[in-house]
Design an enzyme around this catalytic site. Sequence first.
Site, PDB file in Angstrom:
ATOM      1  N   HIS A 155       0.860  -1.190   0.000  1.00 34.83           N
ATOM      2  CA  HIS A 155       0.000   0.000   0.000  1.00 34.83           C
ATOM      3  C   HIS A 155       0.896   1.239   0.000  1.00 34.83           C
ATOM      4  O   HIS A 155       0.846   2.024  -0.928  1.00 34.83           O
ATOM      5  CB  HIS A 155      -0.943  -0.031   1.206  1.00 34.83           C
ATOM      6  CG  HIS A 155      -1.910   1.115   1.256  1.00 34.83           C
ATOM      7  ND1 HIS A 155      -2.941   1.205   2.153  1.00 34.83           N
ATOM      8  CD2 HIS A 155      -1.987   2.240   0.520  1.00 34.83           C
ATOM      9  CE1 HIS A 155      -3.620   2.329   1.957  1.00 34.83           C
ATOM     10  NE2 HIS A 155      -3.059   2.982   0.975  1.00 34.83           N
ATOM     11  N   TRP A 175       4.601   5.256   4.994  1.00 40.85           N
ATOM     12  CA  TRP A 175       4.028   6.485   5.548  1.00 40.85           C
ATOM     13  C   TRP A 175       4.823   6.996   6.745  1.00 40.85           C
ATOM     14  O   TRP A 175       5.066   6.245   7.685  1.00 40.85           O
ATOM     15  CB  TRP A 175       2.592   6.229   6.031  1.00 40.85           C
ATOM     16  CG  TRP A 175       1.657   5.647   5.025  1.00 40.85           C
ATOM     17  CD1 TRP A 175       1.773   5.609   3.669  1.00 40.85           C
ATOM     18  CD2 TRP A 175       0.415   4.973   5.327  1.00 40.85           C
ATOM     19  NE1 TRP A 175       0.694   4.970   3.104  1.00 40.85           N
ATOM     20  CE2 TRP A 175      -0.150   4.574   4.097  1.00 40.85           C
ATOM     21  CE3 TRP A 175      -0.275   4.688   6.511  1.00 40.85           C
ATOM     22  CZ2 TRP A 175      -1.364   3.891   4.018  1.00 40.85           C
ATOM     23  CZ3 TRP A 175      -1.480   4.024   6.438  1.00 40.85           C
ATOM     24  CH2 TRP A 175      -2.031   3.627   5.201  1.00 40.85           C
ATOM     25  N   TYR A 226      -0.448  12.482  11.783  1.00 38.37           N
ATOM     26  CA  TYR A 226       0.441  12.510  10.623  1.00 38.37           C
ATOM     27  C   TYR A 226       0.186  13.730   9.755  1.00 38.37           C
ATOM     28  O   TYR A 226      -0.888  14.321   9.791  1.00 38.37           O
ATOM     29  CB  TYR A 226       0.313  11.230   9.795  1.00 38.37           C
ATOM     30  CG  TYR A 226      -1.046  11.009   9.165  1.00 38.37           C
ATOM     31  CD1 TYR A 226      -1.302  11.432   7.867  1.00 38.37           C
ATOM     32  CD2 TYR A 226      -2.070  10.367   9.867  1.00 38.37           C
ATOM     33  CE1 TYR A 226      -2.537  11.237   7.290  1.00 38.37           C
ATOM     34  CE2 TYR A 226      -3.306  10.158   9.295  1.00 38.37           C
ATOM     35  CZ  TYR A 226      -3.543  10.587   8.006  1.00 38.37           C
ATOM     36  OH  TYR A 226      -4.778  10.400   7.438  1.00 38.37           O
ATOM     37  N   GLU A 275       0.491   7.877  -3.346  1.00 38.66           N
ATOM     38  CA  GLU A 275       1.318   7.483  -2.195  1.00 38.66           C
ATOM     39  C   GLU A 275       2.513   8.415  -2.039  1.00 38.66           C
ATOM     40  O   GLU A 275       2.821   8.873  -0.943  1.00 38.66           O
ATOM     41  CB  GLU A 275       1.791   6.030  -2.344  1.00 38.66           C
ATOM     42  CG  GLU A 275       0.673   5.015  -2.162  1.00 38.66           C
ATOM     43  CD  GLU A 275      -0.063   5.169  -0.839  1.00 38.66           C
ATOM     44  OE1 GLU A 275       0.588   5.164   0.213  1.00 38.66           O
ATOM     45  OE2 GLU A 275      -1.301   5.310  -0.864  1.00 38.66           O
ATOM     46  N   LYS A 333       1.236  12.232  -1.331  1.00 38.11           N
ATOM     47  CA  LYS A 333       0.613  12.407  -0.016  1.00 38.11           C
ATOM     48  C   LYS A 333       1.603  12.114   1.111  1.00 38.11           C
ATOM     49  O   LYS A 333       1.668  12.859   2.084  1.00 38.11           O
ATOM     50  CB  LYS A 333      -0.609  11.490   0.102  1.00 38.11           C
ATOM     51  CG  LYS A 333      -1.324  11.586   1.440  1.00 38.11           C
ATOM     52  CD  LYS A 333      -2.621  10.787   1.461  1.00 38.11           C
ATOM     53  CE  LYS A 333      -3.277  10.863   2.846  1.00 38.11           C
ATOM     54  NZ  LYS A 333      -4.496  10.021   2.911  1.00 38.11           N
ATOM     55  N   HIS A 334       2.336  11.025   1.013  1.00 33.84           N
ATOM     56  CA  HIS A 334       3.189  10.586   2.128  1.00 33.84           C
ATOM     57  C   HIS A 334       4.686  10.836   1.887  1.00 33.84           C
ATOM     58  O   HIS A 334       5.394  11.271   2.784  1.00 33.84           O
ATOM     59  CB  HIS A 334       2.968   9.095   2.393  1.00 33.84           C
ATOM     60  CG  HIS A 334       1.537   8.745   2.666  1.00 33.84           C
ATOM     61  ND1 HIS A 334       0.907   9.071   3.845  1.00 33.84           N
ATOM     62  CD2 HIS A 334       0.603   8.114   1.907  1.00 33.84           C
ATOM     63  CE1 HIS A 334      -0.358   8.651   3.809  1.00 33.84           C
ATOM     64  NE2 HIS A 334      -0.566   8.064   2.643  1.00 33.84           N
TER      65      HIS A 334
END
Length: 415
Positions: A77, A80, A88, A134, A137-138
């Site tokens: 996935h 993070w 977060y 991914e 965002k992270h």
Amino acid sequence: MFGKTCLLPQAGLLLESLAGLAQLQCPLLATGPQSCHAPNPDSLNSCCYNTPGGQLLLTQFWDTAPSTGPADSWTLHGLWPDNCDGSYEQYCAPEREFTNITAVLAQGAPCTLNYMQTYWKDYQGNDESFWEHEFNKHGTCISTLDPKCYRRHQPGDEVVDYFVRAVQLFKTLPSYAWLKQAGIVPSNTQTYTRADIQAALKKHHGHDVIINCNKKKELNELWYHYNAFGSVVNGRFVPVDPVGSPSTCPETGIKYLPKYDTSVPPPSTTTTTTTASPTTTAAPAPTGTVALSGKGYLYASTGTPASAAGFLISGGKWYATGGTPATYTATPNPDGLTFTLNSSKGNCAIQDAADSSLLCSADVVTGSSFGWNGQALTYGGSPAFFADSVPQGQTQATVYAVEKAVGVTFSWSPR
Ligand SMILES: *[C@@H]1O[C@H](CO)[C@@H](O)[C@H](O)[C@H]1NC(C)=O
Ligand SMILES: *[C@@H]1O[C@H](CO)[C@@H](O)[C@H](O)[C@H]1NC(C)=O
């Protein structure tokens, strides 16, 4: 079209993980404190100490509706950076976002890209947009991947490092095998307890793992937590207990459903495969596939993101426009994992003794064994087929299992 091809997957993955090291200003053997453990993080160099996102999560999916990835593996996935209290940050720097992850990896980490095309899958089939999500965002919130941390930064260096490191961590976390060792295997009837799943994973990870379920009590996600010594690029990850949201699975009655299960109707009509007959002896396929069986069509896709590009006709040639796809019959081999193919012309084989082209003909005495990785037809474990060019108009292209000018993959559509 496929960029550099990954010829030696294992060696390639290792080389790619070493590639970024020279560019970083942090010491190779991190001497600083473990992330989330420095009393005064603001006094430290955020290029060599992950802050504020010092709790790093490697998260995995188990997708069954629709299914993604190999039937005997969890899929990636993301990686993070959570804060040390479980909160977060997200989308930390618009100027650090990318819209060409596939292209960056094709150039900088082709073996990692190749691996991701099997193990880091978007359930809607758009891997590029999932990977962008991914990273943007992270990945943009990982302080040690900031472009300013690189000595000679080239666009995309941090993208390569993010995905290479995530894949590397993922490969140390074979959740499917760990659960299986404890007798926890996908089933339509059996249910499991959270304590049993927890114990099976903790035995290997050494710390609690977050176990998530959907509203139907179906296990669908695992979160493994780490702190890091040094940078995400060249530092060391150490497993830790989770801080933050608790597991969402109930204590009992957890379902762990099989992927690619034909006993339940598929949510879409794109792909259906049969499940391998259960084996009592532990002999998992190396890449985790299930055999195709019955009649279907083989549709071609090219490019990234993949776009439809015709189909195979009965002789095994690729035809892009007009006409109709040939019906192929897939017959599982006794291993339940590989299968042979034939068409109205006869058995199909990759002619390895000649030019490695695909031929379906009455002259083919023994057909080749093919595989299915959950998304695409494979030969010798690889979904990559090739041709000299994409067929145009009435031309037919010969399909090869060795590298040529254009890459093509084939999906199966049951008839
Ligand atoms: C990816 O996009 C960035 C701009 O966002 C550009 O600088 C870089 O050259 C691109 N990389 C590749 C391999 O296309
Ligand atoms: C293709 O395979 C199926 C199943 O094994 C068989 O029944 C059929 O006769 C074969 N067709 C040809 C043309 O070889």
